[in-house]
Design a protein around this motif. Structure first.
Motif, short mmCIF file in Angstrom:
data_model
loop_
_atom_site.label_atom_id
_atom_site.label_comp_id
_atom_site.label_asym_id
_atom_site.label_seq_id
_atom_site.Cartn_x
_atom_site.Cartn_y
_atom_site.Cartn_z
N VAL A 54 -65.14 -71.38 107.16
CA VAL A 54 -65.87 -72.32 107.54
C VAL A 54 -65.65 -73.59 106.90
O VAL A 54 -65.19 -73.83 105.63
CB VAL A 54 -67.45 -71.82 107.26
CG1 VAL A 54 -67.85 -70.75 108.08
CG2 VAL A 54 -67.51 -71.55 105.94
N LEU A 55 -66.44 -74.52 107.78
CA LEU A 55 -65.95 -76.15 107.29
C LEU A 55 -66.97 -76.93 107.88
O LEU A 55 -67.54 -76.65 108.84
CB LEU A 55 -64.64 -76.50 107.85
CG LEU A 55 -64.14 -77.75 107.46
CD1 LEU A 55 -63.57 -77.93 106.19
CD2 LEU A 55 -62.60 -77.84 108.36
N ALA A 56 -67.52 -77.93 106.92
CA ALA A 56 -68.24 -78.83 107.39
C ALA A 56 -67.70 -80.16 107.29
O ALA A 56 -67.13 -80.51 106.05
CB ALA A 56 -69.69 -78.92 106.49
N VAL A 57 -67.67 -81.16 108.24
CA VAL A 57 -66.97 -82.21 108.25
C VAL A 57 -67.76 -83.68 108.61
O VAL A 57 -68.70 -83.25 109.40
CB VAL A 57 -65.71 -82.44 108.94
CG1 VAL A 57 -64.83 -81.38 108.46
CG2 VAL A 57 -66.05 -82.31 110.51
N ASN A 58 -67.74 -84.72 107.94
CA ASN A 58 -68.72 -85.75 108.60
C ASN A 58 -68.08 -86.62 109.76
O ASN A 58 -67.06 -86.02 110.08
CB ASN A 58 -68.94 -86.62 107.35
CG ASN A 58 -67.66 -87.54 106.63
OD1 ASN A 58 -66.82 -87.54 107.44
ND2 ASN A 58 -67.77 -87.97 105.46
N GLN A 59 -68.71 -87.46 110.06
CA GLN A 59 -68.34 -88.38 111.34
C GLN A 59 -66.82 -88.92 111.10
O GLN A 59 -66.43 -89.42 112.31
CB GLN A 59 -69.32 -89.29 111.72
CG GLN A 59 -69.68 -90.53 110.88
CD GLN A 59 -70.33 -90.03 109.64
OE1 GLN A 59 -70.93 -89.07 109.53
NE2 GLN A 59 -70.66 -91.04 108.72
#
Length: 142
Positions: free
Chosen positions: A113-118
């Motif tokens: 899983v990964l969370a990336v910003n804009q």
């Protein structure tokens, strides 16, 4: 929509894009979590701590990962997860959550899983272990 157990190694769940992070989101999270550290809600306190502005609670970002699996909760549940915080989340950031199937072990599915910003910068990275229900699991629930 494909069942989660039908996914093949390397396939991804549908990305989830969160609304821009708002001060109200962080105030609500502070109340729900009991984490009232002012760097998450008060600009002046964040600046005193050497930050450019308030930052989201890391656990707020981590908790949002569950949204990747919401459509699959009739099929199973998140059994375990481990994450590493990679960057800060600021007001108005738009976070996109991603999950890719890494391994299948019987009725356990391991996702990266990964969370990336804009800007495409990673803010969180880790693994989620999703366990699908078997016939015996369902009888224990009811």
């Amino acid at each position: 929509m494909k069942k989660i157990a039908e996914l093949k190694i390397g396939e991804a769940l549908e990305d989830v894009q969160l609304n821009p992070v708002s001060r109200l989101d962080l105030i609500k999270y502070a109340g729900a979590s009991g984490d009232y550290n002012p760097i998450h809600t008060i600009d002046e306190e964040a600046k005193k701590a050497g930050l450019p502005g308030i930052i989201a609670h890391g656990m707020w970002t981590m908790g949002n990962l569950s949204k990747l699996f919401t459509s699959y909760y009739e099929e199973g549940f998140i059994q375990d997860y481990s994450i590493r915080f990679k960057g800060m989340v600021f007001l108005n950031d738009v976070i996109t959550l991603k999950a890719t199937l890494e391994e299948k072990m019987g009725n356990q599915l391991r996702f990266n899983v990964l969370a990336v910003n804009q800007k495409g910068n990673e803010v969180l990275k880790g693994e989620v272990l999703f366990k699908t229900f078997t016939g015996t699991d369902i009888t224990h629930i009811f």
